[in-house]
Design a protein around this motif. Sequence first.
Motif, PDB file in Angstrom:
ATOM      1  N   HIS A  65       0.895  -1.091   0.060  1.00  0.00           N
ATOM      2  CA  HIS A  65      -0.073  -0.131  -0.057  1.00  0.00           C
ATOM      3  C   HIS A  65       0.825   1.264  -0.040  1.00  0.00           C
ATOM      4  N   THR A  66       0.212   2.415  -0.464  1.00  0.00           N
ATOM      5  CA  THR A  66       0.852   3.702  -0.526  1.00  0.00           C
ATOM      6  C   THR A  66       1.116   4.099   0.939  1.00  0.00           C
ATOM      7  N   SER A  67       1.732   5.243   1.246  1.00  0.00           N
ATOM      8  CA  SER A  67       2.021   5.783   2.597  1.00  0.00           C
ATOM      9  C   SER A  67       0.619   6.239   3.119  1.00  0.00           C
ATOM     10  N   VAL A  68       0.118   5.964   4.213  1.00  0.00           N
ATOM     11  CA  VAL A  68      -1.209   6.663   4.778  1.00  0.00           C
ATOM     12  C   VAL A  68      -1.013   8.100   5.184  1.00  0.00           C
ATOM     13  N   LEU A  69       0.346   8.529   5.292  1.00  0.00           N
ATOM     14  CA  LEU A  69       0.349   9.920   5.510  1.00  0.00           C
ATOM     15  C   LEU A  69       0.766  10.720   4.261  1.00  0.00           C
ATOM     16  N   ASN A  70       0.329  10.366   3.166  1.00  0.00           N
ATOM     17  CA  ASN A  70       0.398  10.937   1.875  1.00  0.00           C
ATOM     18  C   ASN A  70      -0.207  12.370   1.944  1.00  0.00           C
ATOM     19  N   PRO A  71      -1.494  12.381   2.791  1.00  0.00           N
ATOM     20  CA  PRO A  71      -1.957  13.929   2.848  1.00  0.00           C
ATOM     21  C   PRO A  71      -1.104  14.769   3.688  1.00  0.00           C
ATOM     22  N   LEU A  72      -0.479  14.415   4.711  1.00  0.00           N
ATOM     23  CA  LEU A  72       0.556  15.138   5.104  1.00  0.00           C
ATOM     24  C   LEU A  72       1.602  15.556   4.416  1.00  0.00           C
ATOM     25  N   TRP A  73       2.225  14.604   3.640  1.00  0.00           N
ATOM     26  CA  TRP A  73       3.290  15.040   2.878  1.00  0.00           C
ATOM     27  C   TRP A  73       2.909  15.961   1.942  1.00  0.00           C
ATOM     28  N   TYR A  74       1.565  15.921   1.510  1.00  0.00           N
ATOM     29  CA  TYR A  74       1.338  16.699   0.246  1.00  0.00           C
ATOM     30  C   TYR A  74       1.123  18.302   0.916  1.00  0.00           C
ATOM     31  N   MET A  98      17.306  20.707   4.002  1.00  0.00           N
ATOM     32  CA  MET A  98      16.259  19.921   3.121  1.00  0.00           C
ATOM     33  C   MET A  98      16.370  18.615   2.973  1.00  0.00           C
ATOM     34  N   SER A  99      17.725  18.098   3.209  1.00  0.00           N
ATOM     35  CA  SER A  99      18.145  16.672   3.228  1.00  0.00           C
ATOM     36  C   SER A  99      17.673  16.124   4.492  1.00  0.00           C
ATOM     37  N   ALA A 100      17.476  16.763   5.808  1.00  0.00           N
ATOM     38  CA  ALA A 100      17.040  16.240   7.109  1.00  0.00           C
ATOM     39  C   ALA A 100      15.578  16.263   6.849  1.00  0.00           C
ATOM     40  N   VAL A 101      15.052  17.020   6.394  1.00  0.00           N
ATOM     41  CA  VAL A 101      13.531  17.069   6.220  1.00  0.00           C
ATOM     42  C   VAL A 101      13.454  15.591   5.355  1.00  0.00           C
ATOM     43  N   ALA A 102      13.814  15.649   4.204  1.00  0.00           N
ATOM     44  CA  ALA A 102      13.791  14.349   3.305  1.00  0.00           C
ATOM     45  C   ALA A 102      13.893  13.196   4.015  1.00  0.00           C
ATOM     46  N   ARG A 103      14.970  13.084   4.995  1.00  0.00           N
ATOM     47  CA  ARG A 103      15.182  11.896   5.755  1.00  0.00           C
ATOM     48  C   ARG A 103      13.808  11.448   6.588  1.00  0.00           C
ATOM     49  N   VAL A 104      13.332  12.423   7.392  1.00  0.00           N
ATOM     50  CA  VAL A 104      12.384  12.382   8.193  1.00  0.00           C
ATOM     51  C   VAL A 104      11.087  11.479   7.404  1.00  0.00           C
ATOM     52  N   MET A 105      10.924  12.130   6.127  1.00  0.00           N
ATOM     53  CA  MET A 105       9.700  11.873   5.153  1.00  0.00           C
ATOM     54  C   MET A 105      10.132  10.310   4.879  1.00  0.00           C
ATOM     55  N   THR A 106      10.976  10.058   4.222  1.00  0.00           N
ATOM     56  CA  THR A 106      11.526   8.885   3.552  1.00  0.00           C
ATOM     57  C   THR A 106      11.495   7.743   4.835  1.00  0.00           C
ATOM     58  N   GLY A 107      12.108   7.893   5.829  1.00  0.00           N
ATOM     59  CA  GLY A 107      12.088   7.111   6.982  1.00  0.00           C
ATOM     60  C   GLY A 107      10.958   6.757   7.488  1.00  0.00           C
ATOM     61  N   THR A 108       9.880   7.769   7.549  1.00  0.00           N
ATOM     62  CA  THR A 108       8.532   7.406   8.036  1.00  0.00           C
ATOM     63  C   THR A 108       7.824   6.395   7.110  1.00  0.00           C
ATOM     64  N   ALA A 109       7.696   6.986   5.587  1.00  0.00           N
ATOM     65  CA  ALA A 109       7.180   6.272   4.665  1.00  0.00           C
ATOM     66  C   ALA A 109       7.593   4.943   4.266  1.00  0.00           C
ATOM     67  N   TYR A 110       8.639   4.557   4.952  1.00  0.00           N
ATOM     68  CA  TYR A 110       9.388   3.111   4.607  1.00  0.00           C
ATOM     69  C   TYR A 110       8.455   2.266   5.366  1.00  0.00           C
ATOM     70  N   TRP A 111       7.881   2.626   6.651  1.00  0.00           N
ATOM     71  CA  TRP A 111       7.001   1.791   7.334  1.00  0.00           C
ATOM     72  C   TRP A 111       5.654   2.045   7.260  1.00  0.00           C
ATOM     73  N   VAL A 112       5.144   3.316   7.008  1.00  0.00           N
ATOM     74  CA  VAL A 112       3.744   3.423   6.975  1.00  0.00           C
ATOM     75  C   VAL A 112       3.264   4.116   5.762  1.00  0.00           C
TER      76      VAL A 112
END
Length: 234
Positions: free
Chosen positions: A130-139, A220-234
């Motif tokens: 499934h895609t990330s359940v947090l996609n609305p937040l990322w958007y 920017m890199s730090a923010v990206a790591r937070v997003m990718t690290g979270t999306a990896y699991w949810v």
Amino acid sequence: MQSSTFTNTLKHSKLDATLSELIMRKLSPLDRFIGLLDQGINTVFAEPIAKHPYPADAAPHVELGAGERALAARLMRVNHAGEVAAQALFRGHALTAHTPVVRAQMERAADEETDHLAWCARRIEELGSHTSVLNPLWYMGSFAIGALVGKAGDKWSLGFVAETEQQVVAHLEKHLQTLSSEDKPSRAILEQMRQDEAQHATVAIKAGAAALPTPVKKVMSAVARVMTGTAYWV
């Protein structure tokens, strides 16, 4: 090849800018808000439609082990979340762009990224995930960032795009190193995405992108790591 591609992109951007300016003059603030809301809902919840062939169709398919499938699904979920964020960033940049040409270029970039969104979503489904359940937040978060950067000026907006795409290319290269060598479909998708993102960065730089300060790049890199690290699991 790159020079020709850039020239064609610039010509399209100028034509799109003329059309965009005419449309923007006729739209009320409410019309623009509804349009932005519709774009966001479609990006997050609707099934994206690619304009170009699915790269995985030409790749040999083999049965992956459970661990390989799980890894591929998580990595593709991260990339899908990144494409959701990219759509939002470009739309945010377009909203506050200072010139019609840059606004049109941002809108065109968002349209081109739809292919990546569709490919990632399809591969995730093939892998049974499934895609990330947090996609609305990322958007929402990415749209706000894009709009704020856009207000700083077009050269900074383009610089932000160039740096984002360069970081994405590096990120995709890491995923290609991590994926199973047997997962040809996923690899085909990521390799095409890497090529496209590199081209987008080149176009932004040639269009006048400003080089971002090192501290901004690190944030920017730090923010990206937070997003990718979270999306990896949810």
